[in-house]
Scaffold this motif. Structure first.
Motif, PDB file in Angstrom:
ATOM      1  N   ARG A 160      15.708-107.588  14.985  1.00 57.51           N
ATOM      2  CA  ARG A 160      14.371-107.027  14.833  1.00 57.51           C
ATOM      3  C   ARG A 160      13.705-106.978  16.199  1.00 57.51           C
ATOM      4  N   TYR A 197       7.545-108.096  17.907  1.00 56.09           N
ATOM      5  CA  TYR A 197       6.282-107.446  17.555  1.00 56.09           C
ATOM      6  C   TYR A 197       5.360-107.529  18.765  1.00 56.09           C
ATOM      7  N   ASP A 198       5.068-106.373  19.374  1.00 55.44           N
ATOM      8  CA  ASP A 198       4.337-106.375  20.648  1.00 55.44           C
ATOM      9  C   ASP A 198       2.910-105.857  20.545  1.00 55.44           C
ATOM     10  N   GLN A 199       2.422-105.664  19.317  1.00 57.45           N
ATOM     11  CA  GLN A 199       1.045-105.198  19.168  1.00 57.45           C
ATOM     12  C   GLN A 199       0.080-106.388  19.175  1.00 57.45           C
ATOM     13  N   SER A 245       0.407-114.028  10.853  1.00 54.73           N
ATOM     14  CA  SER A 245       1.578-113.984  11.718  1.00 54.73           C
ATOM     15  C   SER A 245       2.284-115.333  11.747  1.00 54.73           C
ATOM     16  N   SER A 282       5.677-113.546  13.637  1.00 53.57           N
ATOM     17  CA  SER A 282       6.048-112.137  13.748  1.00 53.57           C
ATOM     18  C   SER A 282       4.842-111.288  13.348  1.00 53.57           C
ATOM     19  N   ALA A 283       5.093-110.084  12.851  1.00 51.22           N
ATOM     20  CA  ALA A 283       3.997-109.209  12.434  1.00 51.22           C
ATOM     21  C   ALA A 283       3.195-109.887  11.315  1.00 51.22           C
ATOM     22  N   ILE A 332       5.295-101.372  12.200  1.00 47.95           N
ATOM     23  CA  ILE A 332       6.014-102.632  12.402  1.00 47.95           C
ATOM     24  C   ILE A 332       7.504-102.450  12.120  1.00 47.95           C
TER      25      ILE A 332
END
Length: 864
Positions: A267, A270-272, A332, A338-339, A714
């Motif tokens: 996976r 998650y960079d947002q 998260s 994570s997301a 995502i």
């Protein structure tokens, strides 16, 4: 507690559970089911079908039919493999099938049975929660009311409708709390060890969430003391620590394998940006995950309740969890950093149930004034909240109105109670609370799940339709099997976006949809061979991009398409062999054998900068290994983009920036003379990014279509290098919707298939193959004295091999498959698959189980 009480609670729990499912029971009679149209049909019913068939055939470890093949524990442990309630369901269904009460369970059966399975599970959840609350409040009716508040929560029905296995987590929370109470009050760890072990075995993901809750409960419980003779901090820490360690050891045989599968998944990070706080949910009326019961809201304002330590405990934890519900960062954290995913609110439902149970025990001591004050504040909150929500969000007005009516009904009942404290009224009051809870969840089912969540789409007619599992499709697949009984043949076919169609329709395919997949296979698709799946997703793979070389190498024997599909979808060298009214089946005329032997070895590193077509040629000419002993010179393919002409259509293109000004514009690549290239197909490669942040978009290359995720999704892979195969034509048209794009690194390669056709003409090795459950036996005559054997079975930790009775060596070959060094002459090869670390973890589990028994007995002796 006597047996009579137990039977009464069981019967009442079943009755309440049936009433709570009234909406879906009514729809069931109309041929519509309690299953989500997306993951419900694509994953839940399909994995139940697959696992039921594998388990009842005595196959517990490996499935050749799961995508291109995969471990049952490592890749499906997140779903149902170790779910104790599912295993119980399998036993019941198998008994019914053995008695000829039902036929072979298919996807339709599992959809039809969903509501009845949910009724049984919810009844069990209510019973378990009742037992936990009764131990805390010592009032049978109040405990039952609290248990119903817990079970009749909107998140239970949301989870059941969309991701049924999520609801298993509800079962273990009451046991964990009971176990903690035994530690605190009696200094006995046995129940806590049992509860922790069960939740760890059942599902590693929700065990993570449940153990976070156990920690929160233990902290609050230490601060808020209920009994006088409770264990000291040191005693609690020691008992908790030892209990959890023993539980991890006992669960090792299941937990370790499932976690390994999770870690071996792929996976993107998650960079947002994740906010700490976001007030974006309506928890009084229409939240998807938690709707505060009106009785709980009223109890918040009966201030004398806070003197009760049990009530204070549960309402305090509830307050924390409500706050965390509005924190994406907390969502998260509960999702493994994570997301943000809001899946933990069932914990809040439990603590609210506990608060209600404790509050009910104190109602007889509450005066009229206190009730009226709480009722007035509650009424004010609901009316003002409804006005504010409708003012700023006019959606779901009917749902908000219904919830206000239910709240007012509860308030009215409490006011009546304040002025009519007759002996039977507490029973009537709590029956009213339960009844309103039943109305609430049925309303939620209709408004939020049925209408907004689209569960109305899942019907018997849809499941039997061509969109999901049509008769014509099955007929064509059965005709293929009749004409060709090859048990290893793979068919490239799926309906629309249903990647698990092969599981539904009982054939070996090239597609799968699962949250956990073999990392090596995903890397094969994303990076190694750059295979486009016609739909970008982190949790799927599908087809082989219509690339004939890959079909031949990976034993893709057949290809099915709808007659309304495009001719260019059919890979080169596939010949039509069957058809019916709406579908056509094609056979690969250049198929390579299932068992191949090769002498030439290429290292992955030597092909690092080679284009996908050159890597395909390497897999045809030999075998690609992570570390090859010799350095065979990589095959060469020519990039002919420099000889081609680029023309824009309704677009401008400069320095890699593409601006599409029309509804559908882009670039035309005018290719050089096809005769000179001997081209049957072209492979066009490019780097593509959409500069718009939140738009899903369609890409077309001639007749080939594929969809790309928005930058905010995502489920975006983050892979922007694409390789598209198109049949040889003078013009290759790249078309995109109106917008701004980064389009660069254009490359073009011609494929004549001369190498494939030469390879196909070679005499295949003589091999006898027998696959039984988790064992694959191959008797191979290596008359060409080749050094390696390769088979199109995914490489995965857990495979072991013996060659001529001696332990052999497994190689990761052709990026994701099994390769084995072989000797000249006859090779008797036995491949066996067991879940990773199974033997070691079974030993660990046995040792820790004995240690736990010894530890609990020792504690019992010390306490006696």
């Amino acid at each position: 507690m006597n047996k009579k009480t137990g039977w009464i609670v069981a019967i009442c729990s079943i009755f309440i559970s049936i009433l709570a499912h009234s909406f879906f029971l009514t729809e069931w009679r109309n041929g519509r089911y309690m299953v989500g149209p997306n993951d419900g049909l694509s994953q839940i019913v399909t994995f139940k079908k697959l696992l039921y068939e594998e388990f009842t055939q005595g196959n517990f470890f490996y499935s050749y039919s799961f995508g291109m093949g995969g471990g049952i524990f490592s890749q499906l442990g997140y779903y149902f493999t170790t779910s104790m309630f599912f295993i119980l369901t399998v036993a019941v269904v198998f008994l019914l099938q053995s008695l000829s009460i039902i036929g072979q369970p298919d996807a339709l059966f599992w959809a039809q049975s969903a509501v009845f399975i949910s009724i049984g599970k919810l009844a069990f959840i209510i019973m378990t929660a009742w037992f936990a609350f009764y131990q805390l409040v010592k009032n049978k009716l109040a405990a039952f009311t609290g248990a119903c508040i817990y079970g009749l929560s909107v998140i239970y029905f949301r989870h059941t409708g969309f991701w049924e296995f999520f609801t298993d987590a509800f079962l273990w929370v009451p046991l964990l709390v009971l176990g903690a109470e035994r530690v605190i009050r009696e200094r006995k760890p046995a129940l806590l060890i049992v509860a922790c072990s069960l939740t760890l075995i059942n599902n590693f993901y929700f065990a993570y969430i449940n153990l976070i809750f156990l920690f929160i409960y233990a902290v609050f419980r230490y601060v808020i003391k209920i009994d006088e003779n409770e264990a000291t901090l040191w005693e609690q820490l020691k008992l908790y620590t030892v209990s959890v360690i023993l539980s991890f050891g006992i669960s090792a045989f299941s937990f370790v394998t499932s976690v390994y599968g999770f870690l071996h998944n792929l996976r993107p990070a998650y960079d947002q940006k994740i906010n700490w706080f976001a007030l974006s949910d309506d928890i009084l009326f229409s939240s998807r995950t938690i709707v505060l019961p009106a009785v709980f809201v009223l109890f918040l304002f009966i201030f004398s309740f806070y003197k009760n330590r049990t009530y204070l405990l549960f309402v305090s934890i509830s307050g924390l969890l409500i706050f965390l519900h509005f924190s994406p960062m907390a969502a998260s954290a509960f999702n493994g950093l994570s997301a943000p995913q809001y899946r933990f609110e069932y914990l809040l439902s439990f603590t609210i149930g506990g608060a209600v149970a404790a509050g009910m025990t104190m109602l007889s001591k509450v005066g009229k004034k206190s009730v009226l004050v709480a009722a007035s504040i509650g009424l004010f909150i609901y009316l003002i909240a409804r006005w504010i929500y409708i003012l700023f969000d006019a959606s779901e007005q009917d749902l908000k109105t219904d919830m206000v009516i239910y709240a007012i009904a509860i308030i009215a009942v409490f006011i009546l109670y304040a002025f009519n404290k007759i002996r039977r009224f507490p029973v009537i009051l709590q029956m009213a609370v339960i009844l309103i809870s039943i109305f609430t969840v049925n309303t939620y089912q209709e408004h939020t799940l049925w209408n907004v969540g689209d569960l109305y789409k899942v019907s018997k007619s849809y499941i039997n339709s061509e969109e999901y599992d049509g008769d014509e499709q099955r007929q064509l697949i059965n005709e293929i099997k009749d004409r060709d009984p090859d048990p290893f043949a793979r068919i490239d076919w799926m309906t629309d976006t249903r990647n698990n169609t092969p599981i539904i329709q009982n054939f070996n395919g090239f597609s799968v949809y699962s949250s956990i997949l073999n990392r090596d296979l995903l890397e094969l698709y994303w990076y190694d061979l750059n295979i486009d799946m016609k739909r970008e997703s982190v949790s799927r793979y599908a087809g082989l991009g219509d690339r004939t070389n890959l079909h031949s190498i990976f034993y893709g024997k057949y290809f099915i398409k709808g007659k309304n599909g495009k001719t260019g979808d059919v890979p080169y060298g596939f010949s039509k062999v069957l058809e019916n009214k709406h579908y056509e089946a094609y056979e690969n005329t250049n198929l390579l054998p299932f068992v191949r032997t090769e002498n030439t070895a290429y290292s992955e590193d030597s092909l690092k900068n080679a284009p996908p077509l050159a890597r395909e040629h390497a897999m045809l000419e030999g075998i690609v290994l992570e570390n090859a002993d010799d350095e065979a010179k990589p095959p060469q393919v020519n990039n002919i983009i420099g000889d081609s002409e680029l023309k824009t259509v309704d677009a401008t293109y400069e320095n890699g920036d593409l601006s599409v000004t029309g509804d559908r514009g882009g670039i035309d690549v005018i290719v050089p003379d096809q005769d000179a290239n001997k081209a049957e197909d072209y492979y066009i490669s490019f780097h593509l990014e959409n500069k718009a942040a939140d738009e899903l978009y369609e890409l077309r290359v001639n007749q080939y279509e594929t969809s790309r995720k928005s930058n905010k999704s995502i489920y975006k892979t983050g892979v922007n290098q694409l390789t598209i195969r198109v049949p040889a034509q003078e013009k290759i048209s790249i078309r995109l919707p109106k917008g701004e794009y980064k389009l660069e690194d254009l490359k073009l390669y011609a494929e004549s298939y001369e190498l494939l056709e030469e390879k196909k003409e070679e005499s295949p090795p003589e091999a006898r193959i027998n696959w039984n459950k988790n064992k694959l036996n191959i008797n191979l005559k290596n008359e060409k004295n080749d050094r390696f054997m390769v088979i199109p079975v995914p490489y995965e930790k857990g495979w072991e091999v013996t060659v001529n009775g001696k332990k052999g060596e497994l190689e990761k070959a052709n990026y994701s498959f099994i390769g084995i060094p072989i000797a000249s002459g006859e090779n008797n090869i036995e491949l066996t698959y067991y879940p990773p670390f199974l033997k070691l973890t079974l030993a660990v589990s046995a040792v820790f189980l004995l240690l736990a028994l010894f530890y609990c007995r020792r504690i019992k002796k010390l306490g006696s």
